[in-house]
Write an enzyme that holds these catalytic residues in place. Structure first.
Site, PDB file in Angstrom:
ATOM      1  N   GLU A   1       1.143  -0.923  -0.029  1.00 40.26           N
ATOM      2  CA  GLU A   1       0.339  -0.019   0.096  1.00 40.26           C
ATOM      3  C   GLU A   1       0.950   1.174  -0.312  1.00 40.26           C
ATOM      4  O   GLU A   1       0.715   2.251  -0.750  1.00 40.26           O
ATOM      5  CB  GLU A   1      -1.018  -0.060   0.882  1.00 40.26           C
ATOM      6  CG  GLU A   1      -2.442  -1.142   1.579  1.00 40.26           C
ATOM      7  CD  GLU A   1      -3.008  -1.391  -0.474  1.00 40.26           C
ATOM      8  OE1 GLU A   1      -2.878  -0.781  -0.553  1.00 40.26           O
ATOM      9  OE2 GLU A   1      -3.161  -2.552  -0.130  1.00 40.26           O
TER      10      GLU A   1
ATOM     11  N   HIS B   1       1.521   1.929  -3.700  1.00 39.46           N
ATOM     12  CA  HIS B   1       0.459   3.129  -3.995  1.00 39.46           C
ATOM     13  C   HIS B   1       0.440   4.196  -3.660  1.00 39.46           C
ATOM     14  O   HIS B   1       0.598   5.308  -4.680  1.00 39.46           O
ATOM     15  CB  HIS B   1      -0.945   2.541  -3.224  1.00 39.46           C
ATOM     16  CG  HIS B   1      -1.511   0.694  -4.379  1.00 39.46           C
ATOM     17  ND1 HIS B   1      -1.328   1.121  -6.092  1.00 39.46           N
ATOM     18  CD2 HIS B   1      -1.403  -0.238  -3.608  1.00 39.46           C
ATOM     19  CE1 HIS B   1      -1.787  -0.241  -6.141  1.00 39.46           C
ATOM     20  NE2 HIS B   1      -1.701  -1.126  -4.697  1.00 39.46           N
TER      21      HIS B   1
HETATM   22 ZN   LIG Z   1      -2.626  -2.716  -4.696  1.00 46.54          ZN
END
Ligand SMILES: [Zn+2]
Length: 501
Positions: free
Chosen positions: A267, A270
């Site tokens: 994450e 991201h």
């Molecule tokens: Zn992902």
């Protein structure tokens, strides 16, 4: 109207839509992290209200007039200028929003809601027959939607375009085929070999220490915690609320620290992409991520190419040993072997780095066959089990662990799955290009140096926003068309190391 003036109107329109969209994102984030149990009903209404306003604004006929006043003018002659990129993408999204008749939009929204609740009820019982009618309806409506939107080659491409602008199934197929053949071959080499020792799982990892360690790792990799935060949730996700606010979430397994660790690194990958997007273009396509697969290429690169690498473990294991007494006797080498293990299973979300793509390609094959009319919805369970046997050598014991395991199809999300594996393929290709320029990164990681990689990603990918579509971005950054070769090389090297081949 002058093109400049029209462009100014479009900018304001786009930014307002972005504010509405990210405000909904904030409400969703809260819903999945902090909301009290009794707050859900009201929250659903708040989100519905905002969604309605968003849709009204998005389909504002004046936006069509402004676009017409800008297109073909001097303002957009340079195809990679912010103006040209924005107008190209505004046209794409505006056409999509206005082409769908309200009757179809309403029918789709209803079918999606029904599909999800039918799936939630039927899955625990593995009751395919109860779910099938909803899926038949969704497939029919999505086909209708594809016809309304239009496409060059085939209907599936119109759906794919929502997640991968400009992508074509026929271009993805050969890339996936090469990856599938190589993966199945590699898997055969590993069959019957002794698994790496279970050195990490089944120990005691206090949650407070897990959280501290995860934050420290994310910060060291380059995730700016003053422009983000880490919270706890059921199913980890990340969300970008705007410049200076890209949040991540995770869940904790008290007996396996690596569960939270890898979801945080994923994450954070991201979120670092979001943190690297040009602030001055926020609220316009020029300041947005390129596509879902490019987003996923960032999370997978940090999770797998960095987080599962020997260098990463050489650097962090002494720190983990300091925080978790349970890891005192575990060497960096053994830990890294453990996190590289390959174990074919039924469930996609629990799959290892190698077999994960087989799960995705199986879904892509099936949904493509359905959209092409070569496979009926009723035949999906049998086709699923057949492919599981071919690709992974497994037969699911029930539909809940087979064709009914994912939420995606119940919400009509056809065309979404391939972005996961495209993300892995692009991650490998980008990483190889970065390595070519920066030199071997294994030694850098072992010294705790992650800034050179992040800097490279910022320059080559993050700062470009949506200037180039995914395929063109890969071509520009790596000098080559998308090619599964780099991922195959990476996976082969990783398995050879973990299994002493
Ligand atoms: Zn992902």
């Amino acid at each position: 109207m002058q093109s400049r003036e029209a462009y100014g109107k479009l900018l304001a329109w786009s930014r307002e839509l972005a504010h509405l969209g990210t405000t909904m994102g904030l409400l969703h984030w809260d819903q999945r992290t902090h909301i009290p149990p009794k707050g859900h009903d009201n929250r659903a209404e708040q989100i519905a209200t905002l969604a309605r306003i968003h849709h009204q604004r998005e389909t504002d006929p004046r936006a069509g007039e402004w676009l017409a006043a800008v297109e073909g003018t001097d303002l957009v002659t340079e195809p990679e200028s912010a103006e040209a990129v924005n107008v190209r993408e505004w046209r794409r999204s505006y056409d999509k929003a206005v082409k769908i008749p309200e009757s179809l939009a309403v029918a789709l929204a209803k079918a999606q809601a029904h599909g999800q609740s039918a799936w939630e009820k039927a899955k625990p019982q593995s009751d395919w027959a109860a779910f099938q009618p909803s899926l038949v309806e969704l497939v029919g409506l999505r086909k209708e939607q594809a016809e309304v939107l239009g496409y060059e080659h085939e209907a599936y491409d119109a759906l794919l375009d929502d997640y991968e602008p400009g992508a074509k199934a026929a271009e993805i197929e050969p890339v996936f085929r090469a990856l599938r053949v190589a993966t199945v071959k590699l898997l055969d080499r590993l069959r019957d070999l002794e698994q790496p020792k279970t050195v990490v799982v089944g120990k005691d990892y206090p949650l407070i220490d897990q959280e501290r360690a995860c934050m420290a790792v994310a910060a060291r990799l380059g995730y700016d915690l003053e422009a983000g935060r880490l919270d706890t949730t059921m199913h980890p996700f990340s969300t970008c609320i705007g410049p200076g606010d890209a949040r991540i979430t995770t869940s904790y397994d008290p007996q396996d620290f690596t569960d939270a660790l890898f979801s945080v690194v994923h994450e954070a990958g991201h979120a670092m992409y979001s943190q690297g997007q040009p602030k001055e273009h926020h609220g316009t396509p020029r300041g947005e991520y390129a596509s879902l697969s490019v987003h996923e290429s960032q999370s997978r690169m940090w999770e797998n190419f960095v987080g599962r690498s020997p260098g990463f473990w050489a650097f962090f294991q002494p720190y983990f040993q300091m925080i978790f007494p349970a890891l005192r006797d575990v060497s960096a080498h053994d830990a890294q072997r453990w996190v590289s293990r390959v174990q074919p299973g039924y469930i996609r979300v629990q799959a290892d780095e190698l077999t994960y793509n087989l799960h995705v390609m199986l879904r892509f094959d099936l949904e493509l066959a359905v959209m092409r009319g070569k496979l009926g919805v009723a035949d999906l369970p049998e086709a699923w089990d057949g492919k599981m046997q071919d690709y992974l050598g497994l037969k699911p014991p029930c539909h809940a662990k087979g064709v009914m395991q994912d939420v995606h199809w119940s919400g009509g999300l056809f065309g979404y799955f391939p972005t996961y594996t495209l993300g892995n393929i692009y991650a490998a290709q980008f990483f190889a290009a970065a390595q070519q320029e920066l030199g071997d990164m294994g030694d850098m990681f072992a010294r705790g140096e992650f800034a050179p990689l992040l800097g490279w990603l910022r320059r080559e990918i993050h700062s470009r926003g949506k200037t180039l579509l995914a395929r063109d971005l890969v071509q520009r950054v790596t000098g080559q068309e998308p090619d599964a070769r780099y991922l195959v090389e990476h996976l082969t090297a990783r398995c050879e190391r973990a299994y002493y081949l």
